[in-house]
Motif scaffolding. Structure first.
Motif, short mmCIF file in Angstrom:
data_model
loop_
_atom_site.label_atom_id
_atom_site.label_comp_id
_atom_site.label_asym_id
_atom_site.label_seq_id
_atom_site.Cartn_x
_atom_site.Cartn_y
_atom_site.Cartn_z
N PHE A 86 0.74 -1.44 -0.16
CA PHE A 86 0.03 0.03 0.08
C PHE A 86 0.72 1.25 -0.09
CE2 PHE A 86 -2.18 -3.09 2.99
CZ PHE A 86 -3.21 -3.70 1.76
N THR A 139 4.27 3.64 -1.11
CA THR A 139 5.35 3.89 -2.01
C THR A 139 6.84 3.34 -1.37
OG1 THR A 139 6.65 5.54 -3.38
CG2 THR A 139 5.97 6.17 -1.21
N LEU A 178 20.11 9.38 5.50
CA LEU A 178 19.39 10.80 5.68
C LEU A 178 17.99 10.54 5.62
CD1 LEU A 178 20.93 12.01 2.05
CD2 LEU A 178 21.61 12.68 4.45
N ARG A 179 17.26 11.75 6.09
CA ARG A 179 16.03 11.65 6.09
C ARG A 179 15.21 11.71 4.73
NH1 ARG A 179 12.00 12.97 10.29
NH2 ARG A 179 9.99 13.88 9.35
N ARG A 238 4.92 14.93 -1.79
CA ARG A 238 5.46 14.36 -0.35
C ARG A 238 6.86 14.91 -0.71
NH1 ARG A 238 8.04 9.47 -1.57
NH2 ARG A 238 7.47 8.48 0.29
N ALA A 239 7.43 15.52 -1.43
CA ALA A 239 8.72 16.24 -1.54
C ALA A 239 8.90 17.15 -0.42
CB ALA A 239 8.77 16.59 -2.89
N LYS A 284 7.93 28.94 -1.94
CA LYS A 284 8.30 28.28 -0.62
C LYS A 284 9.73 27.59 -0.78
CE LYS A 284 3.40 27.10 0.23
NZ LYS A 284 2.49 26.13 -0.20
N ASN A 332 11.92 20.38 6.02
CA ASN A 332 11.17 21.53 5.34
C ASN A 332 11.76 22.57 6.18
OD1 ASN A 332 9.67 20.45 3.36
ND2 ASN A 332 8.34 19.29 5.03
N GLU A 366 -0.71 23.06 2.69
CA GLU A 366 0.07 24.14 1.91
C GLU A 366 1.02 23.36 1.16
OE1 GLU A 366 0.68 28.28 3.50
OE2 GLU A 366 0.65 27.04 5.47
N GLY A 367 1.41 22.13 1.52
CA GLY A 367 2.40 21.39 0.70
C GLY A 367 3.85 21.68 1.55
N PHE A 368 5.15 20.90 0.95
CA PHE A 368 6.22 20.93 1.64
C PHE A 368 6.35 20.88 3.13
CE2 PHE A 368 7.20 23.25 -2.72
CZ PHE A 368 7.43 22.10 -3.22
N GLY A 369 5.16 20.45 3.94
CA GLY A 369 5.28 20.48 5.09
C GLY A 369 4.80 21.81 6.04
N LEU A 370 4.62 22.75 5.02
CA LEU A 370 4.22 23.93 5.55
C LEU A 370 2.65 23.96 6.16
CD1 LEU A 370 5.90 26.31 3.15
CD2 LEU A 370 6.57 25.78 5.64
N GLU A 409 1.65 10.40 3.76
CA GLU A 409 2.54 10.80 2.73
C GLU A 409 3.05 9.63 2.25
OE1 GLU A 409 3.26 13.87 1.54
OE2 GLU A 409 2.77 15.16 3.20
N ASP A 410 3.24 8.36 2.43
CA ASP A 410 3.88 7.15 1.83
C ASP A 410 2.75 6.29 1.27
OD1 ASP A 410 6.39 8.34 2.63
OD2 ASP A 410 6.45 7.13 4.63
N LEU A 411 1.58 6.62 1.38
CA LEU A 411 0.60 5.86 0.74
C LEU A 411 0.40 5.91 -0.72
CD1 LEU A 411 -2.35 5.94 3.37
CD2 LEU A 411 -0.84 4.22 3.12
N GLU A 412 0.35 4.83 -1.45
CA GLU A 412 -0.07 5.06 -2.66
C GLU A 412 -1.53 5.40 -2.95
OE1 GLU A 412 1.86 4.62 -5.28
OE2 GLU A 412 3.37 3.54 -5.07
N VAL A 460 8.93 2.09 4.18
CA VAL A 460 9.36 3.06 3.20
C VAL A 460 10.67 3.44 3.65
CG1 VAL A 460 8.91 5.08 2.25
CG2 VAL A 460 7.02 3.66 2.72
N HIS A 518 14.10 5.52 4.58
CA HIS A 518 14.26 6.83 5.41
C HIS A 518 13.14 7.54 6.03
CE1 HIS A 518 18.00 6.79 2.99
NE2 HIS A 518 17.38 6.87 2.06
N ARG A 541 10.94 8.54 9.02
CA ARG A 541 11.15 9.16 10.45
C ARG A 541 10.16 9.45 11.13
NH1 ARG A 541 16.54 10.97 11.10
NH2 ARG A 541 18.26 9.72 10.11
N ASP A 542 8.87 9.87 10.71
CA ASP A 542 7.80 10.36 11.33
C ASP A 542 7.05 9.39 12.21
OD1 ASP A 542 8.06 12.79 10.20
OD2 ASP A 542 6.64 12.71 8.84
#
Lengths: 218, 231
Positions: free
Chosen positions: A7, A9, A53-54, A113-114, A146, A204, B139-143, B179-182, B216, B218, B220-221
């Motif tokens: 499920f 990536t 790395l994270r 997710r970047a 951003k 981020n 907002e994207g990019f973790g913001l 964030e890691d789900l397909e 996944v 790397h 960390r969360d």
């Protein structure tokens, strides 16, 4: 095997680094283009050597010399293959801004997710095309605005005002390289900055700044 | 009555640093009306663990009051959540305890609300397999927006929805999971949790084991996953 693998990536979250490199004709003198090639190659190699790395660092290089061009498409630094740049033509910086905007706004290239990208602008001259509107579009774009931004002015003819506008932060500093070897120093700073962020608890957020007088003053 | 499987686990970053999980979840599975909440305390804030816990309790506080009225709108519920969160925090400053907040709340009068402030995922898988993802205002990019950071009602994404139907599954997740789900596998994830994890003797523990072995690279969360369904 974890069922969750079906499920999720299997790619780590990317941290994009996009270099906008001036390769106009003036970069061909005083060893500047050679220094730039060496510096970018070293930066990519340093990213390849990073582990624990994270984030997974991705790199792209957009050049502007005669015309704007994606020299290195955005992809994993670990898999990047670098070919040296040549110097030729005018300085179509506006077209490079437009390519950068299109790149970071492309959800297929930079997924949601970047982590926040880093945009790096390097130039030794003044734009020779229309650039204000393109820079404005980049800075006002949902994602381009951003991005972390860093800028290097090479030599006395570089347009500091344009580079400062690119940073869009009165307190942010345009780095200056009066000699070709300082280009390498700047990219070492970029490498340190990106690597620190990719290792941090939250990539981020900007990594703590290096001591302003502690060896990173170009 | 609905069933729920949920858990929060520490991510590798917090394990390494010896810090507790900063996610929190809460669910009420009741015959008349059910509630599901997940919150992700912002890692950069020193009291975010308390903020996330307080937010789950604040949503429950607000929901209990909101249920009493058959005409209450979602905006009312959110406003009470915001106030209850600050009261729940007592002396802790909101900006030190910032947290996202995602919830599903049935009102017992044939309506339900979905609301989201910040990153994460709310999704539903209907009995026929169709998946609907609640639109986020990330907002994207973790913001991310969060309780305890400057925001307004407009930064919440909220709507009335139908209460869960038989064989329908609801998924709530913090961004460590979402964030890691397909995108195309969210419905299958819900089915797996409900049918397979839910059938084990200790579903919460079984889900925690799975989340601790997140596949996944790397990652960390901290991770929180909640699946609620009506059998």
């Amino acid at each position: 095997m974890s069922k969750l693998k079906e499920f999720t990536t299997q790619a780590a979250r990317p941290l994009p680094v996009v270099v906008l490199a001036d390769v106009s004709g003036s970069m061909g003198v005083d060893g500047k283009i050679q220094a730039l090639n060496l510096a970018v190659r070293e930066m990519i190699d340093a990213f390849k050597d990073e582990d624990d790395l994270r984030a997974e660092i991705h790199v792209s290089v957009i050049t502007f010399g005669g015309k704007a061009n994606v020299h290195l498409p955005l992809g994993r630094a670990a898999a990047a293959s670098w070919t040296d740049l040549g110097a030729n033509g005018g300085t179509p910086m506006g077209a490079a801004f437009e390519l950068a905007r299109a790149l970071v706004e492309d959800r297929n290239t930079v997924p949601s997710r970047a982590y926040r990208p880093t945009l790096v602008l390097v130039s030794d001259g003044q734009p020779t095309d229309e650039w204000k509107q393109q820079l404005d579009a980049l800075l006002k774009s949902e994602r381009g605005g951003k991005a972390f931004r860093m800028a290097l002015a090479i030599g006395a003819d570089a347009d500091h005002a344009v580079l400062q506008e690119f940073l869009a932060d009165a307190e942010a500093r345009v780095y200056r390289a009066d000699e070709a070897r300082q280009i390498r120093k700047f990219f070492q700073l970029v490498t340190m900055s990106v690597s620190a962020r990719s290792r941090s608890a939250n990539p981020n957020v900007a990594a703590p700044a290096a001591d302003p007088n502690g060896g990173w003053d170009l | 009555m609905v069933r729920v499987v949920a858990t929060s686990v520490r991510g590798p970053a917090h394990v390494k640093e010896g810090l507790p999980c900063q996610d929190s979840w809460l669910a009420v599975a009741a015959p008349r009306a059910s509630l599901a909440v997940v919150c992700d305390g912002m890692g950069s804030r020193p009291r975010s663990r308390e903020g996330a816990r307080a937010a789950t309790l604040a949503v429950r506080d607000a929901w209990r009051l909101w249920q009493r009225s058959p005409v209450g709108i979602v905006e009312d519920l959110i406003r009470i959540v915001e106030a209850a969160w600050r009261l729940r925090l007592r002396e802790v400053a909101g900006e030190e305890a910032s947290t996202t907040c995602l919830f599903y709340a049935e009102d017992g009068h044939g309506r339900a609300a979905q609301a989201q402030l910040g990153d994460g995922l709310i999704a539903r898988r209907a009995a026929d397999g169709a998946v609907a993802v609640h639109p986020s205002r990330s907002e994207g990019f973790g913001l991310t927006h969060a309780l305890g950071t400057p925001h307004s009602l407009a930064d919440w994404s909220f709507t009335f929805v139908e209460p869960l139907a038989p064989r329908e599954r609801l998924v709530l997740a913090t961004d460590g999971v979402s964030e890691d789900l397909e995108a195309g596998r969210i419905g299958d994830l819900a089915t797996w949790v409900a049918d397979e994890i839910g059938a084990t003797q200790h579903p919460g523990r079984a889900l925690a084991r799975e989340l601790r072995n997140w596949p996944v690279p790397h990652h960390r969360d901290d991770k929180t996953l909640l699946v609620m369904w009506k059998p």
